[in-house]
Motif scaffolding. Structure first.
Motif, mmCIF file in Angstrom:
data_model
loop_
_atom_site.group_PDB
_atom_site.id
_atom_site.type_symbol
_atom_site.label_atom_id
_atom_site.label_comp_id
_atom_site.label_asym_id
_atom_site.label_seq_id
_atom_site.Cartn_x
_atom_site.Cartn_y
_atom_site.Cartn_z
ATOM 1 N N CYS A 25 -2.052 -3.270 7.902
ATOM 2 C CA CYS A 25 -2.537 -2.842 6.591
ATOM 3 C C CYS A 25 -3.389 -1.585 6.763
ATOM 4 O O CYS A 25 -4.573 -1.673 7.110
ATOM 5 C CB CYS A 25 -3.362 -3.962 5.944
ATOM 6 N N PRO A 26 -2.813 -0.415 6.537
ATOM 7 C CA PRO A 26 -3.565 0.827 6.704
ATOM 8 C C PRO A 26 -4.805 0.881 5.794
ATOM 9 O O PRO A 26 -4.817 0.299 4.711
ATOM 10 C CB PRO A 26 -2.572 1.910 6.291
ATOM 11 N N LYS A 27 -5.812 1.561 6.249
ATOM 12 C CA LYS A 27 -7.054 1.695 5.472
ATOM 13 C C LYS A 27 -6.818 2.407 4.144
ATOM 14 O O LYS A 27 -7.573 2.259 3.203
ATOM 15 C CB LYS A 27 -8.120 2.456 6.277
ATOM 16 N N SER A 28 -5.723 3.174 4.045
ATOM 17 C CA SER A 28 -5.422 3.908 2.816
ATOM 18 C C SER A 28 -4.953 2.988 1.688
ATOM 19 O O SER A 28 -4.880 3.420 0.535
ATOM 20 C CB SER A 28 -4.361 4.975 3.084
ATOM 21 N N VAL A 29 -4.631 1.728 1.994
ATOM 22 C CA VAL A 29 -4.199 0.778 0.965
ATOM 23 C C VAL A 29 -5.418 0.387 0.143
ATOM 24 O O VAL A 29 -6.365 -0.198 0.661
ATOM 25 C CB VAL A 29 -3.535 -0.469 1.599
ATOM 26 N N GLN A 30 -5.414 0.738 -1.139
ATOM 27 C CA GLN A 30 -6.594 0.548 -1.972
ATOM 28 C C GLN A 30 -6.388 -0.343 -3.189
ATOM 29 O O GLN A 30 -7.337 -0.884 -3.714
ATOM 30 C CB GLN A 30 -7.106 1.911 -2.465
#
Length: 118
Positions: A25-30
Motif C-alpha cells: 500500500c503506497p503512501k500516496s494512497v489517500q
C-alpha cells in the motif's frame, strides 16, 4: 493449488492490506476509490483490487486505464463497487497478518476472508 479448487473465486478478487505496509500500500494512497472519502487513522487495513481508473492528461482529456484501486474495508463501499461482492473474495497476504492485533486473524477467518499461508 487454488486452480484445482472448483469453488474458487472467479470474479473480482481483492487483498486486505495494511496501510503501514508500504510494499502493498503506497503512501500516496489517500482515499477510497468508491466513496472518495479520505482514509483516516481508524482505517488500519484497506482493500486493494485492480480496476479502471481515470485521470486527466496534459491536454485536459480524461484518460481511463487499469490500475490498483483501494477501498475502505467496509461492506458499504465494497458492495457499491461490486454488487456481487463477497468477503470470501478477499485474500489476506501473510505479510498483512504481521500488522494485525492479537486475535485479528480469527476475526477475519470468521468473516470468510482467505488467509494465505506463509
Amino acid at each position: 493449488m487454488n486452480f484445482l479448487d472448483p469453488e474458487r473465486i472467479t470474479g473480482k478478487q481483492y487483498q486486505l492490506v495494511s496501510r503501514d505496509d508500504s510494499k502493498l500500500c503506497p503512501k500516496s494512497v489517500q482515499r477510497c476509490e468508491q466513496c472518495r472519502t479520505a482514509f483516516n487513522m481508524t482505517d488500519k487495513v484497506i482493500v486493494k483490487s485492480v480496476g479502471i481508473r481515470e485521470r486527466t492528461d496534459k491536454s485536459g482529456k480524461v484518460v481511463k486505464y487499469s490500475g490498483n484501486v483501494y477501498f475502505h474495508y467496509l461492506k458499504q463501499c465494497l458492495k457499491e463497487y461490486d454488487q456481487n461482492f463477497s468477503f470470501c473474495a478477499i485474500t489476506v497476504p501473510a505479510r498483512t497478518l504481521s500488522f494485525l492485533p492479537e486475535g485479528g486473524q480469527a476475526v477475519l477467518e470468521a468473516k470468510g476472508l482467505i488467509i494465505e499461508k506463509k
